[in-house]
Structures are given as structure tokens and as C-alpha cells.
Write a protein that holds these residues in place. Structure first.
Motif, PDB file in Angstrom:
ATOM      1  N   GLY A 283     -38.415 -84.735 -15.055  1.00  0.00           N
ATOM      2  CA  GLY A 283     -38.089 -86.209 -14.704  1.00  0.00           C
ATOM      3  C   GLY A 283     -38.727 -87.295 -15.173  1.00  0.00           C
ATOM      4  N   GLY A 284     -39.820 -87.093 -16.025  1.00  0.00           N
ATOM      5  CA  GLY A 284     -40.896 -88.294 -16.212  1.00  0.00           C
ATOM      6  C   GLY A 284     -40.450 -88.910 -17.450  1.00  0.00           C
ATOM      7  N   ALA A 285     -39.694 -88.945 -18.424  1.00  0.00           N
ATOM      8  CA  ALA A 285     -39.328 -89.328 -19.408  1.00  0.00           C
ATOM      9  C   ALA A 285     -38.536 -90.904 -19.415  1.00  0.00           C
ATOM     10  CB  ALA A 285     -38.712 -88.495 -20.752  1.00  0.00           C
ATOM     11  N   ALA A 286     -38.566 -91.813 -20.506  1.00  0.00           N
ATOM     12  CA  ALA A 286     -37.923 -92.939 -20.234  1.00  0.00           C
ATOM     13  C   ALA A 286     -36.282 -92.585 -19.958  1.00  0.00           C
ATOM     14  CB  ALA A 286     -38.047 -93.749 -21.530  1.00  0.00           C
ATOM     15  N   ILE A 287     -35.731 -91.865 -20.760  1.00  0.00           N
ATOM     16  CA  ILE A 287     -34.388 -91.638 -20.303  1.00  0.00           C
ATOM     17  C   ILE A 287     -33.964 -90.957 -18.683  1.00  0.00           C
ATOM     18  CG2 ILE A 287     -34.310 -88.991 -21.001  1.00  0.00           C
ATOM     19  CD1 ILE A 287     -31.615 -91.819 -21.454  1.00  0.00           C
ATOM     20  N   ASN A 288     -34.928 -90.216 -18.230  1.00  0.00           N
ATOM     21  CA  ASN A 288     -34.782 -90.019 -16.786  1.00  0.00           C
ATOM     22  C   ASN A 288     -34.608 -91.056 -15.824  1.00  0.00           C
ATOM     23  OD1 ASN A 288     -36.828 -87.774 -17.838  1.00  0.00           O
ATOM     24  ND2 ASN A 288     -35.152 -86.944 -16.928  1.00  0.00           N
ATOM     25  N   VAL A 289     -35.855 -92.246 -16.177  1.00  0.00           N
ATOM     26  CA  VAL A 289     -35.894 -93.388 -15.404  1.00  0.00           C
ATOM     27  C   VAL A 289     -34.796 -94.172 -15.576  1.00  0.00           C
ATOM     28  CG1 VAL A 289     -37.278 -95.381 -15.036  1.00  0.00           C
ATOM     29  CG2 VAL A 289     -38.617 -93.173 -15.604  1.00  0.00           C
TER      30      VAL A 289
ATOM     31  N   GLN B  68     -25.431 -89.503 -15.120  1.00  0.00           N
ATOM     32  CA  GLN B  68     -25.632 -87.844 -14.961  1.00  0.00           C
ATOM     33  C   GLN B  68     -26.165 -87.528 -16.150  1.00  0.00           C
ATOM     34  OE1 GLN B  68     -22.102 -85.338 -13.474  1.00  0.00           O
ATOM     35  NE2 GLN B  68     -21.422 -87.121 -12.693  1.00  0.00           N
ATOM     36  N   LEU B  69     -27.318 -86.736 -16.154  1.00  0.00           N
ATOM     37  CA  LEU B  69     -28.014 -86.375 -17.134  1.00  0.00           C
ATOM     38  C   LEU B  69     -28.205 -85.018 -17.438  1.00  0.00           C
ATOM     39  CD1 LEU B  69     -30.065 -87.265 -19.669  1.00  0.00           C
ATOM     40  CD2 LEU B  69     -32.072 -86.891 -17.990  1.00  0.00           C
ATOM     41  N   SER B  70     -27.901 -84.398 -18.770  1.00  0.00           N
ATOM     42  CA  SER B  70     -27.915 -83.289 -19.174  1.00  0.00           C
ATOM     43  C   SER B  70     -28.916 -82.999 -20.461  1.00  0.00           C
ATOM     44  CB  SER B  70     -26.615 -82.440 -19.567  1.00  0.00           C
ATOM     45  OG  SER B  70     -25.610 -82.440 -18.257  1.00  0.00           O
ATOM     46  N   VAL B  71     -29.904 -81.967 -20.395  1.00  0.00           N
ATOM     47  CA  VAL B  71     -30.544 -81.802 -21.577  1.00  0.00           C
ATOM     48  C   VAL B  71     -30.133 -80.403 -22.183  1.00  0.00           C
ATOM     49  CG1 VAL B  71     -33.042 -81.605 -22.314  1.00  0.00           C
ATOM     50  CG2 VAL B  71     -32.421 -83.216 -20.355  1.00  0.00           C
ATOM     51  N   VAL B  72     -29.900 -80.514 -23.384  1.00  0.00           N
ATOM     52  CA  VAL B  72     -29.841 -79.308 -23.967  1.00  0.00           C
ATOM     53  C   VAL B  72     -30.713 -78.684 -25.137  1.00  0.00           C
ATOM     54  CG1 VAL B  72     -27.725 -78.186 -25.359  1.00  0.00           C
ATOM     55  CG2 VAL B  72     -27.257 -79.954 -23.903  1.00  0.00           C
ATOM     56  N   ASP B  73     -31.067 -77.540 -25.057  1.00  0.00           N
ATOM     57  CA  ASP B  73     -32.050 -76.819 -26.097  1.00  0.00           C
ATOM     58  C   ASP B  73     -30.997 -76.134 -27.071  1.00  0.00           C
ATOM     59  OD1 ASP B  73     -33.627 -75.298 -27.408  1.00  0.00           O
ATOM     60  OD2 ASP B  73     -34.396 -73.727 -25.842  1.00  0.00           O
ATOM     61  N   CYS B  74     -30.925 -76.889 -27.885  1.00  0.00           N
ATOM     62  CA  CYS B  74     -30.097 -76.416 -29.312  1.00  0.00           C
ATOM     63  C   CYS B  74     -30.966 -75.503 -30.219  1.00  0.00           C
ATOM     64  CB  CYS B  74     -29.713 -77.667 -29.981  1.00  0.00           C
ATOM     65  SG  CYS B  74     -28.846 -78.964 -28.980  1.00  0.00           S
TER      66      CYS B  74
END
Length: 354
Positions: free
Chosen positions: A94-100, A108-114
Motif C-alpha cells: 500500500g505504499g506506492a503512488a497508485i495506492n495513495v 478498487q486496485l488489482s496488481v497482476v504478476d504477469c
């Protein structure tokens, strides 16, 4: 197959916008956004449903697709590839610019390891859709094989479908991957015929020496793969990244499902260009959130005849520009839904002088 927008209610939408208590066009881009988004959201409505509808964004979803690039080993970025995995962990905590921005603005935020070099710990809650640990170095080989390509397209499409089934009607696309501006510049050149000197910029802030290296490297890449750069799928296979591949699949599926697509910056727009080449009607569903500080992005938008909502000189990626667009889109709909007409407000209608 992406259906073109049907303009059943075009006259009614425009009429409603024009008769708000304002001079014609006085709300600028917000009027265009309202027209586009209401057009998209009304595609499956009948006349009665349209007349009673209140148009709103539901469960807005921003997806950050992350992948590592073999070409990064050539020193085309200010950071080593290990930073991709470190930033994915930062997203998860939760510490990046996009989280803020997502917390601030209601995404709603999803992060995908491609496919990153260092897979994050399972407890971090990252969506795992790995196609490998890294693409092949595109100046030596094709970035990915057919199986990786088609698996990635299906994975991206499946992710979009899941969000659509959960009630999302607007989806935004961001990315993370050291070296991916090189891949995006190569894709841009291959799709348009522009030279690397026209498509390569400073990425996240490299020096002129590295810019020159990127330009020379992409010239080498385009020459090496030239026989195979005849269609958008082969361009993606030869030059793309795992994250760009999955973005293409996700974007194309979102357009098929007639969702609103919010496109972030340079890398996301490279994916969007492939989607538009595959399905020209897809662009009707796209909002280009911002014009980034990457010099090629303005040329991408000009090539697509697209106008961005914002110009904040962002060059971070992550979907940060896309995130910033949500309040503008919501404001455009609020004005459409709630702003009084001249008749309702008993205000004399403003007529433009000749």
C-alpha cells in the motif's frame, strides 16, 4: 468481435447536455466525456430504461500489470530489473503512488504478476498470472513464444470478465516493468513506421546517452524482426512484454463487454494501439486519461486522433494518470444527471451570438 457503439440515443444525450443551464460547450471536455460515457452505458437499454436511467460508474477497477523485460539487461533504464519486484511488493503493502491515489479517489486496485524476475510472496495478495520470469531480449529473439502470447491474451481477458461479472462498468489500465518504455517505443515504431528517434523518450528519466542507446537498440530490433512485423499480433509477440500482452487481452475483452476503458500513459497506450489495430471499434470505448511526459506519447495520441483529459507531465506509470481521471468522469456524469435545464431552472436560455 468488438461492436461499434450504436447511437440509439445520440440526439437525446446531446440535447440533454446542450440544454443544461450554461452556454453551449461551456463545460468543455466534460461534455464530451459525458456524451461518450452515457453512450457506452446506454448500449443495452431500451427507450423506457434510458428515459429513467441515472448513469453512474460502478465498482471502478484499476489494474496494474507487472512484467520484466529481457532487454532491460542492456541498460535502457535508470533502474535494474529487480526494482519491478520491489515495486510490486510496495503496491501490495500500500505504499506506492497508485495506492495513495486509489484510496483517495475510490478505485478498487488489482496488481497482476504477469511475469517478473522475483515473484512476490503469496501472502501479498498479488494476482499471479505468470507467463515466465522475464521476456526474451527482443534485440536477440522474439520477446515471447506463441503459447505465452495466447495464454497471456486469455488471462487478461479472463480477468476483465471477472470484474465485469462483479459489477464493474469502468476499468483502467496501468503497468509496472523496468524496460517497458523500450518495448512500447518499438511497438509504436512497428505499428506506424515512425523512426526510433521519433518514438523513444527518456522513460522515467534516463540521460541522453541512454536515450541514444535505446534508439540504436530499437533500430536493431526493428531490422531483426522486420519480416514478422506485418500484423499486430506478431508485433506483440516479437516486441511486447508479458504485461503489455495481458493488457491487450484485458482491453479487448473490456471493449467486447462494452465497458468504459481508461487508458493510462505511454505503455498502456501502446497496448491500446494494438487493440485498436485488431478491433478499430474498440477506441470508441476508450478514454485517454492523460498525456504523459514521455515525448512519444503525444505522437501516439495524435496518431489515434485522441485527446487526453489531463496533461500533468506524469511519467511514473502505475496507472497514476488513469487514477486521476476518475473524479472528472464522475463529475461529467453528475452534471449530466443532476444539473438543471433552462426550463427546469426557469432560466432564460443562453443563445450564442453570430
Amino acid at each position: 468481435m468488438v461492436k461499434p457503439l450504436e447511437h440509439h440515443f445520440a440526439t437525446q444525450i446531446k440535447h440533454k447536455i446542450d440544454l443544461k443551464t450554461k452556454p453551449l460547450g461551456a463545460l468543455g471536455k466534460l461534455e464530451h466525456v459525458a456524451y461518450q460515457v452515457v453512450s457506452i452505458l446506454s448500449q443495452k437499454l431500451d427507450d423506457k430504461q434510458f428515459s429513467e436511467a441515472r448513469f453512474e460508474i460502478t465498482a471502478p477497477q484499476l489494474i496494474v500489470f507487472a512484467g520484466d523485460h529481457g532487454v532491460a539487461a542492456q541498460g535502457v533504464s535508470i533502474a535494474p530489473s529487480e526494482v519491478t519486484g520491489q515495486m510490486v511488493a510496495n503496491f501490495a503493502s500500500g505504499g506506492a503512488a497508485i495506492n495513495v491515489l486509489c484510496r483517495q479517489l475510490g478505485w478498487q486496485l488489482s496488481v497482476v504478476d504477469c511475469g517478473i524476475l522475483t515473484p512476490p510472496a503469496e501472502l501479498l495478495g498479488i494476482v499471479s498470472q505468470r507467463l515466465g520470469s522475464c521476456t526474451r531480449a527482443l534485440h536477440i529473439d522474439e520477446a515471447m513464444d506463441d503459447k505465452q502470447l495466447h495464454t497471456g491474451l486469455k488471462m487478461g481477458a479472463s480477468l476483465t470478465t471477472q470484474h465485469h461479472q462483479s459489477g464493474t462498468n469502468l476499468i483502467a489500465f496501468g503497468e509496472m516493468g523496468i524496460g517497458n518504455t523500450t518495448a512500447a517505443s518499438a511497438i509504436f515504431s512497428a505499428l506506424t513506421g515512425l523512426t526510433p528517434q521519433e518514438t523513444v523518450g527518456k522513460g522515467t528519466g534516463v540521460c541522453e546517452e541512454i536515450v541514444l542507446k535505446k534508439q540504436q537498440l530499437i533500430s536493431q530490433v526493428l531490422a531483426r524482426h522486420k519480416p514478422n512485423l506485418t500484423n499486430p499480433i506478431d508485433i506483440l509477440r516479437c516486441l511486447g512484454g508479458f504485461e503489455i500482452c495481458q493488457m491487450v487481452g484485458a482491453m479487448q475483452q473490456a471493449a467486447k463487454l462494452q465497458m468504459v476503458l481508461v487508458i493510462d500513459g505511454f505503455i498502456a497506450t501502446a497496448a491500446a494501439m494494438i487493440v485498436c489495430r485488431l478491433s478499430p471499434s474498440a477506441q470508441q470505448y476508450m478514454i485517454f486519461a492523460h498525456c504523459s511526459g514521455e515525448q512519444g506519447h503525444r505522437k501516439m495520441l495524435a496518431y489515434l486522433k485522441a485527446e487526453a483529459l489531463l496533461a500533468l507531465d506524469l511519467r511514473l506509470g502505475e496507472g497514476t494518470g488513469a487514477a486521476m481521471s476518475l473524479p472528472l468522469i464522475q463529475s461529467a456524469l453528475a452534471l449530466y444527471n443532476d444539473m438543471a435545464s433552462f426550463d427546469e431552472a426557469q432560466v432564460t436560455q443562453v443563445v450564442e451570438s453570430e
